[in-house]
Design an enzyme around this catalytic site. Structure first.
Site, PDB file in Angstrom:
ATOM      1  N   GLY A 191      30.781  41.482  43.503  1.00  3.50           N
ATOM      2  CA  GLY A 191      31.431  42.509  43.957  1.00  3.50           C
ATOM      3  C   GLY A 191      32.632  43.019  43.511  1.00  3.50           C
ATOM      4  O   GLY A 191      33.396  42.161  42.864  1.00  3.50           O
ATOM      5  N   GLN A 207      40.686  46.951  42.386  1.00  5.77           N
ATOM      6  CA  GLN A 207      40.965  45.894  41.507  1.00  5.77           C
ATOM      7  C   GLN A 207      40.742  45.939  40.022  1.00  5.77           C
ATOM      8  O   GLN A 207      41.208  45.097  39.140  1.00  5.77           O
ATOM      9  CB  GLN A 207      39.529  44.866  41.788  1.00  5.77           C
ATOM     10  CG  GLN A 207      39.629  44.372  43.083  1.00  5.77           C
ATOM     11  CD  GLN A 207      38.607  43.315  43.404  1.00  5.77           C
ATOM     12  OE1 GLN A 207      37.474  43.750  43.675  1.00  5.77           O
ATOM     13  NE2 GLN A 207      38.892  41.898  42.862  1.00  5.77           N
ATOM     14  N   CYS A 259      37.763  35.550  44.538  1.00  9.27           N
ATOM     15  CA  CYS A 259      38.014  36.687  44.288  1.00  9.27           C
ATOM     16  C   CYS A 259      38.282  37.135  42.652  1.00  9.27           C
ATOM     17  O   CYS A 259      39.011  36.011  42.164  1.00  9.27           O
ATOM     18  CB  CYS A 259      39.355  37.230  44.893  1.00  9.27           C
ATOM     19  SG  CYS A 259      39.670  39.172  44.775  1.00  9.27           S
ATOM     20  N   LEU A 260      37.749  37.996  42.127  1.00 11.25           N
ATOM     21  CA  LEU A 260      37.767  38.351  40.505  1.00 11.25           C
ATOM     22  C   LEU A 260      39.274  38.486  40.223  1.00 11.25           C
ATOM     23  O   LEU A 260      39.758  38.450  39.204  1.00 11.25           O
ATOM     24  CB  LEU A 260      37.087  39.473  40.041  1.00 11.25           C
ATOM     25  CG  LEU A 260      35.505  39.407  40.378  1.00 11.25           C
ATOM     26  CD1 LEU A 260      34.746  40.483  39.926  1.00 11.25           C
ATOM     27  CD2 LEU A 260      35.130  38.042  39.322  1.00 11.25           C
ATOM     28  N   HIS A 309      34.531  41.318  52.327  1.00 10.22           N
ATOM     29  CA  HIS A 309      35.566  41.207  51.283  1.00 10.22           C
ATOM     30  C   HIS A 309      36.043  42.411  50.639  1.00 10.22           C
ATOM     31  O   HIS A 309      37.194  42.483  50.488  1.00 10.22           O
ATOM     32  CB  HIS A 309      35.049  40.066  50.394  1.00 10.22           C
ATOM     33  CG  HIS A 309      36.006  39.665  49.160  1.00 10.22           C
ATOM     34  ND1 HIS A 309      36.471  38.512  49.231  1.00 10.22           N
ATOM     35  CD2 HIS A 309      36.115  40.325  47.990  1.00 10.22           C
ATOM     36  CE1 HIS A 309      37.092  38.200  48.390  1.00 10.22           C
ATOM     37  NE2 HIS A 309      37.081  39.694  47.300  1.00 10.22           N
ATOM     38  N   GLU A 310      34.898  43.308  50.273  1.00 12.59           N
ATOM     39  CA  GLU A 310      35.236  44.357  49.590  1.00 12.59           C
ATOM     40  C   GLU A 310      35.807  45.243  50.241  1.00 12.59           C
ATOM     41  O   GLU A 310      36.528  46.163  49.792  1.00 12.59           O
ATOM     42  CB  GLU A 310      33.750  44.755  48.888  1.00 12.59           C
ATOM     43  CG  GLU A 310      33.281  43.886  47.791  1.00 12.59           C
ATOM     44  CD  GLU A 310      34.068  43.412  46.720  1.00 12.59           C
ATOM     45  OE1 GLU A 310      34.960  43.853  46.323  1.00 12.59           O
ATOM     46  OE2 GLU A 310      34.067  42.192  46.294  1.00 12.59           O
ATOM     47  N   HIS A 353      39.483  44.682  50.525  1.00 16.37           N
ATOM     48  CA  HIS A 353      40.132  45.022  49.257  1.00 16.37           C
ATOM     49  C   HIS A 353      40.778  46.685  49.657  1.00 16.37           C
ATOM     50  O   HIS A 353      41.748  46.895  49.227  1.00 16.37           O
ATOM     51  CB  HIS A 353      39.258  45.048  47.999  1.00 16.37           C
ATOM     52  CG  HIS A 353      39.346  43.751  47.335  1.00 16.37           C
ATOM     53  ND1 HIS A 353      40.727  43.096  46.934  1.00 16.37           N
ATOM     54  CD2 HIS A 353      38.413  42.760  47.073  1.00 16.37           C
ATOM     55  CE1 HIS A 353      40.353  41.942  46.323  1.00 16.37           C
ATOM     56  NE2 HIS A 353      39.050  41.854  46.263  1.00 16.37           N
TER      57      HIS A 353
END
Length: 184
Positions: A56, A61, A104-105, A146-147, A150
């Site tokens: 995701g 991000q 997380c990226l 999670h997304e 963000h």
């Protein structure tokens, strides 16, 4: 035989923003134009997510404070969920609350047990402005939460407490990428 275009195949890989970058810690703005620029952003998000080997990715991000995210994520039964949501709202959560590994990226290499609901429902729009409702369970529910976090200016470490939080933030400070948060 595949008849559709692979998401992200016409997208550009954008630089990833890292923990500490202000864009990750502020709520994102609503998208009002469902146009070619939005379609290209969705393509770029898919390309960036795949390049980083994620499941995701939210627009902030990659430095854009806009309410859109993409996903290509399995659930606990290994069913693949692939898509995007514009202006998502987490409208329902439920089931049991589970603590599971989360990464997380924007915090590469840092993972911590994070509490999330086992079921989540997100409503929003696709890139053409058509309404969408996405329901997820298990790992996919974790991804949706999670997304959405963000886009509300939160990273998963904001949900941690005590020793888990201290360990995750210490690992982030010691990571090879630490100190690069402001890089574009």
């Amino acid at each position: 035989m595949r008849h559709s275009v692979i998401p992200g195949s016409s997208g550009l890989v954008r630089p990833m923003r890292l923990l500490g970058d202000p864009v990750l810690h502020a709520p994102c703005g609503e998208i009002t134009a469902f146009d070619g620029a939005l379609a290209q952003l969705v393509e770029d998000l898919f390309a960036t997510m795949y390049a980083a080997q994620g499941v995701g990715l939210a627009a902030n991000q990659v430095g854009l404070p806009l309410r859109v995210f993409v996903y290509d994520c399995p659930d606990d039964e290994d069913r693949r969920h692939l898509g995007h949501v514009v202006n998502p709202r987490l409208v329902e959560t439920g089931g049991v609350t589970l603590r599971g590994p989360e990464g997380c990226l924007s915090l590469p290499g840092v993972e911590a047990g994070t509490r999330r609901f086992d079921r989540a429902v997100v409503e929003g729009f696709d890139r053409t402005g058509a309404p969408v409702r996405i329901e997820g369970t298990g790992f996919f529910a974790r991804c949706l939460q999670h997304e959405t976090d963000h886009l509300d200016g939160k990273v998963y470490t904001d949900r941690l407490t005590g020793l888990r939080r201290r360990r995750a933030l210490r690992a982030a400070r010691r990571a090879p990428w630490a100190g690069q948060a402001s890089a574009s």
